[in-house]
Each structure stands twice: as C-alpha cells, then as structure tokens.
Write a protein that holds these residues in place. Structure first.
Motif, PDB file in Angstrom:
ATOM      1  N   ILE A 217       0.842  -1.206   0.000  1.00  0.00           N
ATOM      2  CA  ILE A 217       0.000   0.000   0.000  1.00  0.00           C
ATOM      3  C   ILE A 217       0.872   1.249   0.000  1.00  0.00           C
ATOM      4  CG2 ILE A 217      -1.949  -1.099   1.150  1.00  0.00           C
ATOM      5  CD1 ILE A 217      -0.987   0.128   3.784  1.00  0.00           C
ATOM      6  N   SER A 218       0.334   2.296  -0.574  1.00  0.00           N
ATOM      7  CA  SER A 218       0.994   3.599  -0.585  1.00  0.00           C
ATOM      8  C   SER A 218      -0.061   4.646  -0.880  1.00  0.00           C
ATOM      9  CB  SER A 218       2.110   3.660  -1.637  1.00  0.00           C
ATOM     10  OG  SER A 218       1.563   3.699  -2.940  1.00  0.00           O
ATOM     11  N   THR A 219       0.280   5.899  -0.663  1.00  0.00           N
ATOM     12  CA  THR A 219      -0.684   6.971  -0.906  1.00  0.00           C
ATOM     13  C   THR A 219      -0.848   7.260  -2.391  1.00  0.00           C
ATOM     14  OG1 THR A 219       1.103   8.580  -0.553  1.00  0.00           O
ATOM     15  CG2 THR A 219      -0.310   8.077   1.327  1.00  0.00           C
ATOM     16  N   THR A 220      -0.082   6.586  -3.245  1.00  0.00           N
ATOM     17  CA  THR A 220      -0.233   6.764  -4.699  1.00  0.00           C
ATOM     18  C   THR A 220      -1.090   5.667  -5.319  1.00  0.00           C
ATOM     19  OG1 THR A 220       1.823   5.543  -5.134  1.00  0.00           O
ATOM     20  CG2 THR A 220       2.001   7.928  -4.853  1.00  0.00           C
ATOM     21  N   MET A 221      -1.728   4.852  -4.482  1.00  0.00           N
ATOM     22  CA  MET A 221      -2.565   3.764  -5.004  1.00  0.00           C
ATOM     23  C   MET A 221      -3.729   4.283  -5.841  1.00  0.00           C
ATOM     24  SD  MET A 221      -2.789   1.226  -1.708  1.00  0.00           S
ATOM     25  CE  MET A 221      -4.020   0.137  -2.426  1.00  0.00           C
ATOM     26  N   GLY A 222      -4.080   5.552  -5.679  1.00  0.00           N
ATOM     27  CA  GLY A 222      -5.192   6.115  -6.430  1.00  0.00           C
ATOM     28  C   GLY A 222      -4.986   6.078  -7.928  1.00  0.00           C
ATOM     29  N   VAL A 223      -3.723   5.961  -8.368  1.00  0.00           N
ATOM     30  CA  VAL A 223      -3.454   5.863  -9.805  1.00  0.00           C
ATOM     31  C   VAL A 223      -4.161   4.644 -10.382  1.00  0.00           C
ATOM     32  CG1 VAL A 223      -1.643   5.547 -11.535  1.00  0.00           C
ATOM     33  CG2 VAL A 223      -1.270   7.070  -9.587  1.00  0.00           C
ATOM     34  N   PHE A 224      -4.230   3.573  -9.609  1.00  0.00           N
ATOM     35  CA  PHE A 224      -4.942   2.373 -10.053  1.00  0.00           C
ATOM     36  C   PHE A 224      -6.416   2.704 -10.293  1.00  0.00           C
ATOM     37  CE2 PHE A 224      -7.219  -1.626  -9.386  1.00  0.00           C
ATOM     38  CZ  PHE A 224      -6.470  -2.512 -10.146  1.00  0.00           C
ATOM     39  N   GLY A 225      -6.967   3.567  -9.453  1.00  0.00           N
ATOM     40  CA  GLY A 225      -8.357   3.954  -9.616  1.00  0.00           C
ATOM     41  C   GLY A 225      -8.611   4.717 -10.901  1.00  0.00           C
ATOM     42  N   LEU A 226      -7.597   5.456 -11.392  1.00  0.00           N
ATOM     43  CA  LEU A 226      -7.767   6.160 -12.660  1.00  0.00           C
ATOM     44  C   LEU A 226      -7.909   5.174 -13.811  1.00  0.00           C
ATOM     45  CD1 LEU A 226      -5.264   9.142 -12.323  1.00  0.00           C
ATOM     46  CD2 LEU A 226      -7.752   9.173 -12.109  1.00  0.00           C
ATOM     47  N   SER A 227      -7.171   4.060 -13.740  1.00  0.00           N
ATOM     48  CA  SER A 227      -7.346   3.018 -14.760  1.00  0.00           C
ATOM     49  C   SER A 227      -8.751   2.434 -14.680  1.00  0.00           C
ATOM     50  CB  SER A 227      -6.305   1.909 -14.574  1.00  0.00           C
ATOM     51  OG  SER A 227      -5.001   2.375 -14.854  1.00  0.00           O
ATOM     52  N   ALA A 228      -9.278   2.290 -13.457  1.00  0.00           N
ATOM     53  CA  ALA A 228     -10.643   1.793 -13.294  1.00  0.00           C
ATOM     54  C   ALA A 228     -11.652   2.782 -13.873  1.00  0.00           C
ATOM     55  CB  ALA A 228     -10.943   1.537 -11.819  1.00  0.00           C
ATOM     56  N   LEU A 229     -11.347   4.078 -13.786  1.00  0.00           N
ATOM     57  CA  LEU A 229     -12.228   5.081 -14.391  1.00  0.00           C
ATOM     58  C   LEU A 229     -12.243   4.921 -15.902  1.00  0.00           C
ATOM     59  CD1 LEU A 229     -14.052   7.528 -13.964  1.00  0.00           C
ATOM     60  CD2 LEU A 229     -12.021   8.982 -14.060  1.00  0.00           C
ATOM     61  N   VAL A 230     -11.092   4.583 -16.476  1.00  0.00           N
ATOM     62  CA  VAL A 230     -11.041   4.298 -17.918  1.00  0.00           C
ATOM     63  C   VAL A 230     -11.954   3.113 -18.235  1.00  0.00           C
ATOM     64  CG1 VAL A 230      -9.555   3.530 -19.810  1.00  0.00           C
ATOM     65  CG2 VAL A 230      -8.719   5.235 -18.191  1.00  0.00           C
ATOM     66  N   VAL A 231     -11.933   2.110 -17.369  1.00  0.00           N
ATOM     67  CA  VAL A 231     -12.766   0.922 -17.566  1.00  0.00           C
ATOM     68  C   VAL A 231     -14.241   1.299 -17.632  1.00  0.00           C
ATOM     69  CG1 VAL A 231     -13.592  -1.206 -16.475  1.00  0.00           C
ATOM     70  CG2 VAL A 231     -11.151  -0.708 -16.545  1.00  0.00           C
ATOM     71  N   VAL A 232     -14.712   2.122 -16.692  1.00  0.00           N
ATOM     72  CA  VAL A 232     -16.141   2.434 -16.660  1.00  0.00           C
ATOM     73  C   VAL A 232     -16.549   3.343 -17.813  1.00  0.00           C
ATOM     74  CG1 VAL A 232     -16.363   2.082 -14.183  1.00  0.00           C
ATOM     75  CG2 VAL A 232     -15.833   4.340 -15.013  1.00  0.00           C
ATOM     76  N   ILE A 233     -15.643   4.197 -18.260  1.00  0.00           N
ATOM     77  CA  ILE A 233     -15.963   5.054 -19.399  1.00  0.00           C
ATOM     78  C   ILE A 233     -16.035   4.233 -20.678  1.00  0.00           C
ATOM     79  CG2 ILE A 233     -15.120   6.949 -20.842  1.00  0.00           C
ATOM     80  CD1 ILE A 233     -14.034   8.238 -18.298  1.00  0.00           C
ATOM     81  N   VAL A 234     -15.103   3.297 -20.830  1.00  0.00           N
ATOM     82  CA  VAL A 234     -15.107   2.441 -22.013  1.00  0.00           C
ATOM     83  C   VAL A 234     -16.248   1.432 -21.953  1.00  0.00           C
ATOM     84  CG1 VAL A 234     -13.816   0.676 -23.284  1.00  0.00           C
ATOM     85  CG2 VAL A 234     -12.635   2.704 -22.433  1.00  0.00           C
ATOM     86  N   GLY A 235     -16.466   0.822 -20.780  1.00  0.00           N
ATOM     87  CA  GLY A 235     -17.512  -0.184 -20.651  1.00  0.00           C
ATOM     88  C   GLY A 235     -18.906   0.401 -20.525  1.00  0.00           C
ATOM     89  N   GLY A 236     -19.004   1.624 -20.020  1.00  0.00           N
ATOM     90  CA  GLY A 236     -20.305   2.252 -19.793  1.00  0.00           C
ATOM     91  C   GLY A 236     -20.464   2.621 -18.337  1.00  0.00           C
ATOM     92  N   LEU A 237     -20.692   3.897 -18.060  1.00  0.00           N
ATOM     93  CA  LEU A 237     -20.731   4.373 -16.685  1.00  0.00           C
ATOM     94  C   LEU A 237     -21.854   3.744 -15.860  1.00  0.00           C
ATOM     95  CD1 LEU A 237     -19.883   8.165 -17.045  1.00  0.00           C
ATOM     96  CD2 LEU A 237     -18.820   6.603 -15.421  1.00  0.00           C
ATOM     97  N   ASP A 238     -22.877   3.243 -16.529  1.00  0.00           N
ATOM     98  CA  ASP A 238     -24.003   2.682 -15.782  1.00  0.00           C
ATOM     99  C   ASP A 238     -24.151   1.181 -16.006  1.00  0.00           C
ATOM    100  OD1 ASP A 238     -24.732   2.831 -18.417  1.00  0.00           O
ATOM    101  OD2 ASP A 238     -26.743   3.634 -18.053  1.00  0.00           O
TER     102      ASP A 238
END
Length: 294
Positions: A217-238
């Motif tokens: 763990i580290s305080t930069t783990m949020g970068v992984f969440g940005l990749s997940a945001l790419v996932v939801v935008i590509v897959g569909g936000l809903d």
C-alpha cells in the motif's frame, strides 16, 4: 508447450487477475453513478484507504486478518455514508461539474490524511493469502492474483443478480432512470442514494485490501483507480457488465503492453484506448445511449 507460448499465457493470466481488480474498482464507480449520476473520483482514494485501514487493524491493533478485512470494508462503507449524507446530498440539483470537483477535493483530503497518519512511505500488508505456487496446467499464476480474480468475479456476479432480481436493485435502476417517477412509485430515493454510496465505497475498500495484498500500500494507489475510471468510461458508466468485461480487457492490454513494449507505455496505451473509445462510442460499449431532444 513452447516457452514463448507458456510465457504469453502466464502474463495473460496475470493480466486477467489485474483486470479483475480493475473491474471490482470500476464496480464502485458504476454503483454510485447508476443511482446518483455522480462520477465519484474519490473512489480511487477510498480504495487506498481500505488498504490502510486493513494495515491499521491487522498490524497496528494486532487483529486477525479475517477480522481486519470486514472491518476495513465496513470502514469504507461508513465513509461513503457520511460523505453522501453530509456533502453530496446537500448538493443535489447543483451543476454536475461542481459535485465532481467536490469528489476531487475529497480525494485529496483522504490522501493528505493518510500521509499525516501513516506517512508517505509504502508499506506491506500482513500476509493473509497463501503464497503456495499455483499452476494451471504448465502455466504459473500467483495465488494472490488468482484469489483476487475469484473474489472479483463472485462479487460482480452477485451484484448482477441483485440488480436483476432483488427488489432493491430494481429500485436503484428505477431511481437511475427517472428520479421523479421513482418518488411517485413510493421509492425512498435519498435512501437509495445512501445505499449506493455505502456499498460502492465498501466495494472500493475491499478492492484496496486485495490490491495491497498483492503489491503493498501507498498513498499513490489512487493511480490504479484512474485506470478503473477508464474501464467504466469504455464499458459504460451505468453498466455492471461493462465494468466486468472492460476491466478484464484492460488488464490484458496493460499486461501485454507492459511486457512487450515496456512499462512506460502502459499509461500511453490505457489513455489512448480511452480517447479512441470516446470518439467511437462516447456512452461506452454497454452504457445507456441517452438521446436529448432540443
């Protein structure tokens, strides 16, 4: 089996494991957006907080890992409920950009608090997943990644079933479609909002524990969440199904890009894919295509 083919299979399996965690994190985005139409960028930092809460309970307080895990998930859900009730609900009806920026600020606050409490240095979580080698045929796969894949797959399957058959899932879908109509049908719309934030943040915290078990763990783990945001935008936000398929696909692509092109190309490929997807299908592969009449 040739060495090259075996190597390709092994990195693909690792990519699927990473993709499962991306899908689980993307699910947190989808649950909140599906109910409230809020893109909660702080999901990335809630993921980070889940890892740190596990560290605090297991390493700091000496609790069993199997006690620390549900407490960490509950902590993420509690944070989601507090934020929804105290910050997001008063802003309902405001400009979506304003609400989005509030979540950006919340994420920064969570990072700052984590650094103040635990410091900025990366940490390792107490081991709670076996490190015994796991082989699928001749191919080696990390047991931690295999566990993450199974947990993410089961969790997303449960949510798909709940949204399809459970009364609460139907209420959430109705609220997402038309809040005024949901009110008229007797649905407790504010309650649906709260449940979505609690469950979404609890899911993100659980994903953070799994991610921390694999890479620390580290305080930069949020970068992984940005990749997940790419996932939801590509897959569909809903779309929960879009989160699953998009997460697995992006995990594979990132693994292949990192191995064959170099780690420095991972972000280029990830966000390049985002741009192309937005140009071709801006509402996502499985997202709802909303048509506005002017």
């Amino acid at each position: 089996m040739s060495g090259d083919l075996l190597f390709f299979i092994e990195i693909s399996l690792a990519g699927l494991g990473s993709g499962a965690l991306l899908a689980l994190t993307a699910l947190a985005f989808v649950l909140i957006y599906k109910a409230t139409r809020v893109v909660n960028l702080a999901v990335s930092e809630v993921l980070m907080l889940g890892g740190y809460l596990f560290f605090a309970f297991a390493a700091g307080l000496g609790l069993s890992a199997w006690v620390a895990l549900p407490l960490s998930i509950l902590g993420g859900g509690l944070l989601g409920g507090i934020v929804e009730r105290g910050v997001i609900r008063p802003m309902l009806g405001e400009n979506p950009i304003s609400v989005f920026m509030v979540t950006v600020g919340l994420g920064s606050i969570l990072v700052g608090m984590a650094e103040l409490i635990w410091g900025a240095e990366p940490k390792s979580l107490p081991a709670f997943i076996s490190t015994t080698p796991l082989f699928l045929g001749e191919a080696y796969v990390s047991r931690k990644i295999a566990v993450a894949f199974v947990v993410a797959g089961v969790t997303i399957s449960v949510f798909l079933a709940l949204f399809r058959f459970w009364r609460g899932g139907v209420a959430l879908r109705a609220t997402a479609t038309d809040q005024a109509a949901a009110y008229s049908c007797g649905i407790n719309v504010p309650g649906v909002f709260s449940v979505a934030w609690i469950v979404g943040c609890a899911t993100a915290a659980g994903a953070g524990v799994l991610l921390g078990a694999i890479g620390g763990i580290s305080t930069t783990m949020g970068v992984f969440g940005l990749s997940a945001l790419v996932v939801v935008i590509v897959g569909g936000l809903d779309s929960i199904l879009g989160a699953l398929i998009g997460g697995l696909a992006l995990g594979l692509i990132q693994s292949w890009a990192s191995t064959y092109l170099g780690g420095e190309y991972t972000s280029v490929v990830t966000f390049g894919l985002l741009i192309v997807a937005m140009m071709i299908r801006p509402y996502g592969l499985f997202g709802t295509h909303e048509i506005e009449r002017l």
